[in-house]
Design a protein around this motif. Structure first.
Motif, PDB file in Angstrom:
ATOM      1  N   TYR A  23      52.028  46.568  35.381  1.00 53.72           N
ATOM      2  CA  TYR A  23      50.668  46.856  35.587  1.00 53.72           C
ATOM      3  C   TYR A  23      50.151  47.637  37.402  1.00 53.72           C
ATOM      4  N   LEU A  24      49.717  48.571  37.583  1.00 50.50           N
ATOM      5  CA  LEU A  24      48.732  48.808  38.528  1.00 50.50           C
ATOM      6  C   LEU A  24      47.461  48.172  38.297  1.00 50.50           C
ATOM      7  N   GLY A  25      46.475  47.231  39.391  1.00 49.17           N
ATOM      8  CA  GLY A  25      45.814  46.653  39.016  1.00 49.17           C
ATOM      9  C   GLY A  25      45.762  45.165  39.425  1.00 49.17           C
ATOM     10  N   LEU A  26      44.017  44.029  40.063  1.00 46.54           N
ATOM     11  CA  LEU A  26      44.354  43.619  39.940  1.00 46.54           C
ATOM     12  C   LEU A  26      44.178  42.482  38.669  1.00 46.54           C
ATOM     13  N   ALA A  27      43.132  42.920  36.728  1.00 42.75           N
ATOM     14  CA  ALA A  27      42.805  42.692  36.355  1.00 42.75           C
ATOM     15  C   ALA A  27      44.008  42.275  35.163  1.00 42.75           C
ATOM     16  N   LYS A  28      45.007  44.102  35.187  1.00 41.92           N
ATOM     17  CA  LYS A  28      45.733  44.197  34.010  1.00 41.92           C
ATOM     18  C   LYS A  28      47.440  43.430  34.107  1.00 41.92           C
ATOM     19  N   THR A  29      47.996  43.119  35.835  1.00 40.06           N
ATOM     20  CA  THR A  29      48.447  41.787  35.989  1.00 40.06           C
ATOM     21  C   THR A  29      48.121  40.617  36.672  1.00 40.06           C
ATOM     22  N   HIS A  30      46.755  40.195  36.507  1.00 46.17           N
ATOM     23  CA  HIS A  30      46.224  39.115  36.319  1.00 46.17           C
ATOM     24  C   HIS A  30      46.613  38.616  33.976  1.00 46.17           C
ATOM     25  N   LEU A  31      45.709  40.463  33.406  1.00 50.36           N
ATOM     26  CA  LEU A  31      46.089  39.910  31.777  1.00 50.36           C
ATOM     27  C   LEU A  31      47.557  39.394  31.638  1.00 50.36           C
ATOM     28  N   GLN A  32      48.719  39.879  32.531  1.00 51.99           N
ATOM     29  CA  GLN A  32      50.071  39.564  32.230  1.00 51.99           C
ATOM     30  C   GLN A  32      50.570  38.547  32.340  1.00 51.99           C
ATOM     31  N   HIS A  33      49.986  37.801  33.461  1.00 51.95           N
ATOM     32  CA  HIS A  33      50.312  36.817  34.369  1.00 51.95           C
ATOM     33  C   HIS A  33      49.838  35.603  33.122  1.00 51.95           C
TER      34      HIS A  33
END
Length: 61
Positions: free
Chosen positions: A15-25
């Motif tokens: 994903y692009l974007g900090l929020a979606k990347t954080h959710l993926q992690h």
């Protein structure tokens, strides 16, 4: 970290974007924890670790 890279491909985010990347992690971390709990319940042994030269010397004595 190593287990996440090997088993779940954590090198790149989907994903692009900090929020979606954080959710993926967070979801990958939860999946790793479930895998570890499953291995613990099955009674699997931990991976062997390296023995230092000092430990080898102490065992030999």
């Amino acid at each position: 970290m190593s287990q996440g890279v090997r088993a779940f491909g954590m090198r790149r985010s989907r994903y692009l974007g900090l929020a979606k990347t954080h959710l993926q992690h967070l979801s990958i971390a939860a999946a790793i924890n479930l895998v570890r709990v499953g291995a613990w319940l099955d009674g699997d042994d931990l991976a062997p670790t390296c023995i230092s030269a000092f430990q080898k010397l102490c065992f030999a004595a």
